[in-house]
Design a protein around this motif. Structure first.
Motif, PDB file in Angstrom:
ATOM      1  N   ILE A   1       0.815  -1.041   0.035  1.00  0.00           N
ATOM      2  CA  ILE A   1       0.042   0.091  -0.030  1.00  0.00           C
ATOM      3  C   ILE A   1       1.043   1.223   0.041  1.00  0.00           C
ATOM      4  O   ILE A   1       1.853   1.338   0.886  1.00  0.00           O
ATOM      5  CB  ILE A   1      -1.050  -0.243   1.270  1.00  0.00           C
ATOM      6  CG1 ILE A   1      -1.503  -1.224   1.273  1.00  0.00           C
ATOM      7  CG2 ILE A   1      -1.869   1.220   1.157  1.00  0.00           C
ATOM      8  CD1 ILE A   1      -1.941  -1.725   2.742  1.00  0.00           C
ATOM      9  N   LYS A   2       0.901   2.144  -0.918  1.00  0.00           N
ATOM     10  CA  LYS A   2       1.445   3.445  -1.186  1.00  0.00           C
ATOM     11  C   LYS A   2       0.624   4.384  -0.183  1.00  0.00           C
ATOM     12  O   LYS A   2      -0.390   4.885  -0.857  1.00  0.00           O
ATOM     13  CB  LYS A   2       1.692   3.639  -2.584  1.00  0.00           C
ATOM     14  CG  LYS A   2       2.657   2.854  -3.257  1.00  0.00           C
ATOM     15  CD  LYS A   2       2.849   3.014  -4.676  1.00  0.00           C
ATOM     16  CE  LYS A   2       3.658   2.041  -5.284  1.00  0.00           C
ATOM     17  NZ  LYS A   2       3.643   2.492  -6.647  1.00  0.00           N
ATOM     18  N   ILE A   3       1.357   4.804   0.707  1.00  0.00           N
ATOM     19  CA  ILE A   3       0.639   6.009   1.793  1.00  0.00           C
ATOM     20  C   ILE A   3       1.247   7.062   1.531  1.00  0.00           C
ATOM     21  O   ILE A   3       0.738   8.155   2.245  1.00  0.00           O
ATOM     22  CB  ILE A   3       0.697   5.298   3.067  1.00  0.00           C
ATOM     23  CG1 ILE A   3       2.065   5.140   3.675  1.00  0.00           C
ATOM     24  CG2 ILE A   3      -0.261   4.046   3.164  1.00  0.00           C
ATOM     25  CD1 ILE A   3       2.300   4.948   5.085  1.00  0.00           C
ATOM     26  N   ARG A   4       2.274   7.307   0.732  1.00  0.00           N
ATOM     27  CA  ARG A   4       3.080   8.700   0.724  1.00  0.00           C
ATOM     28  C   ARG A   4       2.224   9.671   0.159  1.00  0.00           C
ATOM     29  O   ARG A   4       2.079  10.943   0.351  1.00  0.00           O
ATOM     30  CB  ARG A   4       4.321   8.571  -0.338  1.00  0.00           C
ATOM     31  CG  ARG A   4       5.127   9.625  -0.361  1.00  0.00           C
ATOM     32  CD  ARG A   4       5.612  10.364   1.054  1.00  0.00           C
ATOM     33  NE  ARG A   4       6.212   9.372   1.581  1.00  0.00           N
ATOM     34  CZ  ARG A   4       7.709   9.061   1.562  1.00  0.00           C
ATOM     35  NH1 ARG A   4       8.217   9.959   0.739  1.00  0.00           N
ATOM     36  NH2 ARG A   4       8.477   8.515   2.210  1.00  0.00           N
ATOM     37  N   ASN A   5       1.330   9.296  -1.098  1.00  0.00           N
ATOM     38  CA  ASN A   5       0.550  10.288  -1.867  1.00  0.00           C
ATOM     39  C   ASN A   5      -0.802  10.571  -1.089  1.00  0.00           C
ATOM     40  O   ASN A   5      -1.686  11.275  -1.725  1.00  0.00           O
ATOM     41  CB  ASN A   5       0.295   9.954  -3.249  1.00  0.00           C
ATOM     42  CG  ASN A   5       1.754  10.138  -3.961  1.00  0.00           C
ATOM     43  OD1 ASN A   5       2.655  10.780  -3.502  1.00  0.00           O
ATOM     44  ND2 ASN A   5       1.787   9.277  -4.906  1.00  0.00           N
TER      45      ASN A   5
ATOM     46  N   ALA B   1       3.664  -2.823   3.814  1.00  0.00           N
ATOM     47  CA  ALA B   1       3.554  -4.301   3.176  1.00  0.00           C
ATOM     48  C   ALA B   1       2.758  -5.315   4.294  1.00  0.00           C
ATOM     49  O   ALA B   1       3.056  -5.352   5.357  1.00  0.00           O
ATOM     50  CB  ALA B   1       5.004  -4.759   2.973  1.00  0.00           C
ATOM     51  N   ALA B   2       1.931  -6.029   3.490  1.00  0.00           N
ATOM     52  CA  ALA B   2       0.902  -6.694   4.316  1.00  0.00           C
ATOM     53  C   ALA B   2       1.107  -8.074   3.528  1.00  0.00           C
ATOM     54  O   ALA B   2       0.922  -8.363   2.276  1.00  0.00           O
ATOM     55  CB  ALA B   2      -0.328  -6.468   4.410  1.00  0.00           C
ATOM     56  N   ILE B   3       1.501  -9.219   4.304  1.00  0.00           N
ATOM     57  CA  ILE B   3       1.353 -10.331   4.063  1.00  0.00           C
ATOM     58  C   ILE B   3       0.418 -11.459   4.967  1.00  0.00           C
ATOM     59  O   ILE B   3       0.645 -11.417   6.283  1.00  0.00           O
ATOM     60  CB  ILE B   3       2.905 -11.204   3.996  1.00  0.00           C
ATOM     61  CG1 ILE B   3       3.681 -10.383   3.239  1.00  0.00           C
ATOM     62  CG2 ILE B   3       2.906 -12.602   3.539  1.00  0.00           C
ATOM     63  CD1 ILE B   3       5.149 -10.574   3.302  1.00  0.00           C
ATOM     64  N   GLY B   4      -0.337 -12.495   4.206  1.00  0.00           N
ATOM     65  CA  GLY B   4      -1.445 -12.929   5.017  1.00  0.00           C
ATOM     66  C   GLY B   4      -2.298 -13.396   4.247  1.00  0.00           C
ATOM     67  O   GLY B   4      -2.402 -13.645   2.875  1.00  0.00           O
TER      68      GLY B   4
END
Length: 337
Positions: A127-131, A173-176
């Motif tokens: 997930i890109k949260i910068r913008n 980053a999410a893994i599951g």
């Protein structure tokens, strides 16, 4: 009855109530009859600080991917990781999972968590949260809110979603499992939109308890979940609004000097003559009176009798203390002569 027939019977037909409950059939070795005709490859760059860790964990990655027939390369000069398909590759989709593995490794995810992506029931999301937030200070505060004090909020999110979550720079980053990753994405995006993660985690906990109750399976859960109403506090408007000047491509005119203004008004030469006249002007009556008084005082000083000094007679100094013994001796000596 064989295993294949039992698997075919388990596959439901028609509409499905809960698609997440259906088990994904595994793709086993030998199901692909021929090898891949073309070689596929993916390359990913990694930062300099990840070089030491990648050199340590690379043998483990090579060992796991060779089981699926994937070739790996680590180029430390260019800072690049590459994965290739070979003639021994027996799963056509494994190259995409290998690409996801090197992408996650480049984003500081440990190798123990990355290898889980090879499983069918495990997915990942970056997930890109910068913008999502323009202001840098506000972005840092909301990202810290997502982490929590000593990482407690992030740990609670991992426990509720059964996912591994890593916040690195401007990405998460999410893994599951698929459903858990969806919940992580929803929590992260809502937090960056200024909704506190405490409300979102509380909603996840309530849903987790409601799933375990079979009586509430077909009911609406909206009455149990707390609703968050965002409050938009109006900003204080400035008292004086500055009107914008019309845009002109030309530079502004130079400011006039004081002399230029006086010359334009016709006061410069008048004031100049007045200044000259002020130097040569005649004294006023008060000034005349002051000067005459001063001169009169000077003249009067000459007629003032000076004080005479008082006469002081010169009195000789007499020594009152006479040495009698020395005097007697002088007299005796004079008689003897």
């Amino acid at each position: 009855m064989s295993d294949n027939e039992s698997e075919e019977e388990e596959v439901p037909k028609g509409p499905v109530e809960n698609a997440w409950a259906i088990k994904i059939p595994e793709f086993k070795k030998g199901e692909m009859k021929s090898h891949l005709l073309e070689e596929s490859s993916f390359s990913v760059l990694f930062p300099k600080y990840r070089e030491k860790y990648l050199k340590e964990c690379w043998p483990l990655l090579v060992k796991t991917l060779t089981e699926y027939g994937i070739k790996t390369e680590l180029d430390l000069i260019e800072g690049k990781m590459t994965v290739f398909t070979t003639r021994k590759t027996w799963d056509p989709y494994i190259i995409l999972k290998a690409r996801d593995i090197i992408v996650l490794l480049g984003r500081s995810v440990p190798i123990e968590q990355v290898i889980k992506v090879l499983k069918d029931d495990v997915t990942h999301e970056i997930i890109k949260i910068r913008n999502m937030v323009r202001n840098k200070d506000r972005f840092v505060k909301r990202r810290q809110r997502l982490i929590g004090a000593n990482g407690t909020t992030l740990k609670a999110l991992e426990l509720l979603t059964s996912c591994y979550v890593l916040i690195q720079g401007g990405t998460v980053a999410a893994i599951g499992p698929h459903k858990g990753v969806q919940q992580v994405v929803r929590v992260v995006t809502d937090t960056m939109r200024n909704i506190h993660p405490v409300y979102l985690l509380k909603a996840l906990m309530i849903k987790r308890h409601l799933v375990q109750d079979p009586n509430l399976k077909h009911e609406d859960w909206s009455k149990f979940i707390p609703k968050f109403t965002p409050k938009n506090v109006p900003r204080k408007k400035p008292k004086v609004r500055k009107l914008k000047k019309p845009y002109t491509p030309f530079p502004p005119d130079p400011t006039e000097r004081k002399i230029d203004k006086q010359m334009a008004e016709g006061k410069f030469f008048i004031e100049k003559s007045e200044r000259k006249w002020s130097k040569k002007r005649k004294p006023t009556e008060e000034e005349k009176k002051e000067s005459t008084d001063r001169q009169r005082e000077k003249r009067a000083k000459a007629f003032i009798v000076p004080e005479e000094p008082k006469y002081k007679p010169n009195v000789p100094e007499v020594n009152s203390q006479v040495d009698i013994k020395s005097l007697k001796m002088k007299v005796k000596n004079s008689k003897k002569k």
